[in-house]
Enzyme design. Structure first.
Site, PDB file in Angstrom:
ATOM      1  N   HIS A  79     -12.085  -0.825 -13.074  1.00  0.00           N
ATOM      2  CA  HIS A  79     -10.696  -0.715 -13.533  1.00  0.00           C
ATOM      3  C   HIS A  79      -9.747  -0.797 -12.340  1.00  0.00           C
ATOM      4  O   HIS A  79      -8.780  -1.555 -12.358  1.00  0.00           O
ATOM      5  CB  HIS A  79     -10.502   0.601 -14.292  1.00  0.00           C
ATOM      6  N   TRP A 144     -13.004   2.296  -6.317  1.00  0.00           N
ATOM      7  CA  TRP A 144     -12.506   1.043  -5.719  1.00  0.00           C
ATOM      8  C   TRP A 144     -12.446   1.134  -4.209  1.00  0.00           C
ATOM      9  O   TRP A 144     -12.392   0.120  -3.524  1.00  0.00           O
ATOM     10  CB  TRP A 144     -11.129   0.683  -6.291  1.00  0.00           C
ATOM     11  N   HIS A 256      -3.215   1.960   2.674  1.00  0.00           N
ATOM     12  CA  HIS A 256      -1.859   2.447   2.464  1.00  0.00           C
ATOM     13  C   HIS A 256      -0.810   1.340   2.464  1.00  0.00           C
ATOM     14  O   HIS A 256      -0.007   1.270   1.541  1.00  0.00           O
ATOM     15  CB  HIS A 256      -1.476   3.619   3.352  1.00  0.00           C
TER      16      HIS A 256
END
Lengths: 528, 295
Positions: A79, A144, A256
């Site tokens: 996802h 992920w 980030h």
């Protein structure tokens, strides 16, 4: 193609699109490629959404009802990957393809063949990624982020395929970003100075810079994973002198800036839409540009706030805490500017504006929970709980996804020459808005109460909030099918749109007819 | 900003889709190959798929570049197109800089944080309890767990082959600059000779690098699986070597084009792009020499 020097190359601009499937396979037209990006990313959005529905359905009740924990882990991992690399990033690249040449008065992207390759490599990488779902041992199941040693010692066989798919998707994005920068630097119409560029162009310029700077870092990180898995290296294995935390540092040095890659173009879109429907110029254009640049620069200095609990030295904790909180300043400048743009404007609430206002309100909620997470001692409590899940879904859905929805409604008349149904668009907004808040607001409470993320099961005391959340998630998910219907209906037989369907809109894209002709700005327009 | 009246946009091209098919076959084949090898399964099919993919990629690259060269020779590109190419190449090199920056960052993290902490340094020195008595040193010859990762006997000293290789690469940058100067004055012979010397120096560099690897594997027990020093050493020098190979191939193609009579004193972007890349590879090597070999 090899006969470029022959006569028909000279008059190729007179041609419309090629016939048949070849148009899409071989095209160099920025509008075709933009359309393919948008359609593909929406398909991936639905696929990633289906995975989210599986996750939420399993979490409707405590205990295991629907899926095995191993499959649940694959769903949470896939996802995230599908939504980030398959849906949001490609959707923004699609918007860049369609709109940047139109907004800067260029005939096409700077490097049109490479543009096509960027798209088809996206498909290639996505195919490899999705194929892992059908492999022995299943798809990647480590989140992920692919932290070692979950992805090295304990990863499934498909990890190798995942690594190479990340490489290919990275190459695709880097080429797309190079194209965007070259187009913006080199292809602007005469008179369009940098500080006259629309905000969407500015935010994409900065996003492209971020992409080129950090995707190679991700490539380095996953290459080291590959080496640890297959070639016996010890990068992330302390027994050989390496360190699993090293992986986290490299990953988040990419990760980030990546989250700003996912939001900056949306900032640009909102900065286009709010002035249009407030019928006022954007308040503080210059400060918007500098705030965007400041956010981008700061994004390189804050990565370890994702790792407060790994045992950083105290000076590290403090540095990354304060650096992270500073980001709230330029972000606050943006929020302030949007609100001030609306202040005393003659506002109308068409669907793009609704999504834009929803963006400002809900992104601020996500931003504030971000400041809470930035406080290192408090983060020790929130870390890896549903509070984090609530936070990043509040910045990604009302942020990135609402930005994309808003832009689809805003520019669909330009793309298709047809208007969507305003009533249905508003219904889509309100269903999404309500569904999203029901789905994700309770997660704040779950996280504060200590429910950890990425588990298929939970203790009974978390059941109520989880049930509410699942109902909201299904409402949100189902309302996205409405978007498919709205767009289909508009493109098929919506009312014809004017060249400038929004009376308050400014910019070169509204000077060409709707739908935009196949070739635009072959003679550069003059901007004063 | 744009200044021209007609920007050349190629109508359509088969190469991107050919290249994507090639990438799919190459990397699907390579992944299957690696996984099957690790599991002890047969790898023949994977080799076939991988090889076909690689051949398709080579076909794509040659075909694509041939088209671009033809268009360029046909005079379809103007000054604006030239600037777009320059932008493209500059940002591509920037992405390569970012890639190597990640590798250097990893090296510094390992040297200044990970290994000293394993050796008990700092407030987090409790890590030393995992492998009590482990001594932090660099280069790391004795790993925390020598039964799992047998450490190297010694490492490659900087003042032998690596120093020679440094001189070779720096010289190659000088010969390349001499060649470029000659091209700007339209002295074709000198351009070709100096460029040929550059390619030859690159080849010699690679030869010595392979010698060094053979030495490391056969005599020093310095291998990919000899712990973190071998890991980072081979990762960094290996990726640099691949870039020398790529840069050398680019310059070799440029050399062939020069011999065929391409490029002029004022129009030679392909040449310059290759030269930029070569200088970049050279700078990375100097950084490697200092931070991997010397310090």
């Amino acid at each position: 193609m090899s006969s470029v020097a022959d006569a028909h190359a000279a008059d190729h601009h007179d041609h419309g699109p090629a016939k048949g499937i070849g148009r899409w396979l071989f095209t160099t037209n920025h509008k075709d490629i933009g359309t393919m990006y948008l359609v593909f990313s929406f398909a991936m959005f639905l696929a990633g959404g289906a995975m989210a529905m599986i996750i939420r359905a399993e979490l409707f009740q405590p205990g295991l009802q629907m899926v095995e924990p191993a499959f649940f882990n694959q769903m949470t991992t896939m996802h995230g990957l599908v939504m980030i690399f398959g849906a949001v990033m490609p959707a923004f690249v699609g918007l860049a393809n369609w709109m940047i040449p139109l907004m800067v008065g260029a005939p096409d992207m700077a490097l049109p063949r490479m543009n096509n390759w960027s798209f088809w490599l996206l498909v290639t990488g996505s195919l490899i990624l999705m194929s892992t779902l059908f492999m022995d041992g299943g798809a990647p199941n480590f989140g992920w982020t692919a932290y070692a040693p979950l992805s090295t010692t304990y990863g499934p066989d498909s990890t190798t395929f995942f690594i190479f798919s990340v490489h290919i998707l990275g190459i695709s994005s880097i080429m797309g970003a190079i194209n965007v920068i070259a187009t913006i630097i080199n292809m602007r119409a005469p008179g369009m100075t940098l500080m006259k560029m629309p905000m969407f162009v500015w935010t994409w310029l900065i996003t492209a810079f971020l992409l080129i700077a950090v995707l190679p870092v991700l490539a380095g990180a996953v290459t080291m994973l590959l080496m640890d898995i297959h070639f016996g290296t010890a990068f992330f294995d302390a027994a050989g002198g390496g360190d699993p935390v090293l992986y986290q540092h490299i990953f988040w040095f990419f990760g980030h800036p990546e989250v700003y890659i996912l939001i900056l173009p949306a900032f640009g879109i909102i900065s286009q839409i709010i002035p249009t429907f407030s019928r006022k110029p954007l308040f503080g254009y210059t400060s918007m540009v500098y705030a965007t640049a400041a956010i981008a620069i700061l994004s390189f200095l804050v990565w370890s706030h994702h790792m407060f609990t790994v045992g950083l030295p105290l000076p590290g904790e403090l540095f990354f805490m304060y650096a992270t909180m500073i980001i709230a300043v330029p972000t606050g400048v943006k929020i302030f500017n949007w609100i001030t743009t609306m202040f005393r404007g003659s506002i109308s609430f068409e669907t793009p504006m609704l999504f834009a206002i929803g963006f400002v309100v809900l992104f601020t909620v996500g931003g504030l929970s971000g400041v809470m997470l930035a406080i290192a001692p408090a983060d020790f409590q929130y870390h890896d709980t549903y509070f984090v899940v609530a936070h990043f879904h509040y910045v990604l859905i009302p942020g990135a996804i609402y930005g994309i929805f808003a832009s689809v409604y805003y520019w669909l008349p330009k793309w298709s020459g047809r208007m969507y149904s305003e009533a249905l668009g508003k219904a889509h907004f309100w269903l999404s808005f309500i569904g999203l808040n029901i789905a994700f607001f309770p997660m704040h409470f779950l996280g504060l109460a200590g429910m950890p993320r990425r588990y298929a099961d939970y203790p009974i005391q978390f059941a109520n909030f989880n049930q509410v959340s699942t109902i909201g998630a299904f409402l949100f998910g189902a309302s996205q099918l409405l978007l498919v219907f709205i767009v289909y209906r508009a493109v098929k037989n919506g009312p014809k749109a004017d060249a400038k369907p929004w009376e308050g809109a400014e910019g070169l894209e509204w000077t060409v007819p709707s739908p935009a002709p196949y070739h635009t700005f072959e003679q550069p327009p003059r901007v004063d | 900003m744009s200044s021209n009246q007609s920007y050349y946009v190629p109508e359509s091209s088969i190469w991107p889709i050919v290249g994507s098919i090639g990438m799919f076959l190459t990397f699907f084949g390579l992944s299957t190959l690696l996984v099957n090898q690790s599991n002890g399964d047969p790898t023949t099919t994977a080799w076939v798929v991988f090889t076909i993919g690689a051949l398709v990629l080579i076909y794509m690259i040659t075909g694509w570049l041939r088209d671009v060269i033809r268009e360029s020779r046909a005079g379809l590109y103007d000054a604006q197109m030239d600037r777009s190419f320059r932008q493209g190449m500059s940002w591509f090199i920037f992405s390569e800089v970012a890639f190597f920056a990640a590798l250097f960052g990893s090296l510094f993290y390992i040297r200044f944080f990970a290994v000293p902490w394993l050796g008990g340094e700092g407030a987090k020195g409790t890590a030393n309890m995992l492998w009590e008595g482990f001594q932090a040193q660099w280069p790391l010859l004795s790993n925390p767990d020598n039964s799992q990762f047998a450490g190297p006997d010694s490492v490659i000293g900087p003042w032998g082959l690596p120093l020679l290789n440094t001189l070779i690469l720096v010289t190659s940058s000088i010969t390349l600059t001499l060649s470029h100067k000659a091209l700007k004055y339209d002295k074709r012979k000198q351009t070709i000779y100096w460029l040929a010397a550059t390619v030859a120096l690159g080849a010699i560099f690679l030869f010595f690098q392979i010698e060094e690897y053979i030495e490391a594997y056969s005599h020093l027990n310095l291998t990919l699986d000899s712990g973190i020093y071998g890991s980072i050493f081979f990762l960094m020098t290996g990726f640099h070597g691949l870039h020398v190979l790529l840069g050398g191939i680019i310059l070799f193609v440029v050399l062939m084009r020069l011999i065929k009579g391409h490029f002029s004193a004022h129009d030679h972007f392909g040449y310059e792009a290759g030269a930029w890349y070569w200088h970049f590879v050279d700078v990375v090597w100097i950084m490697l020499f200092v931070f991997v070999y010397v310090i």
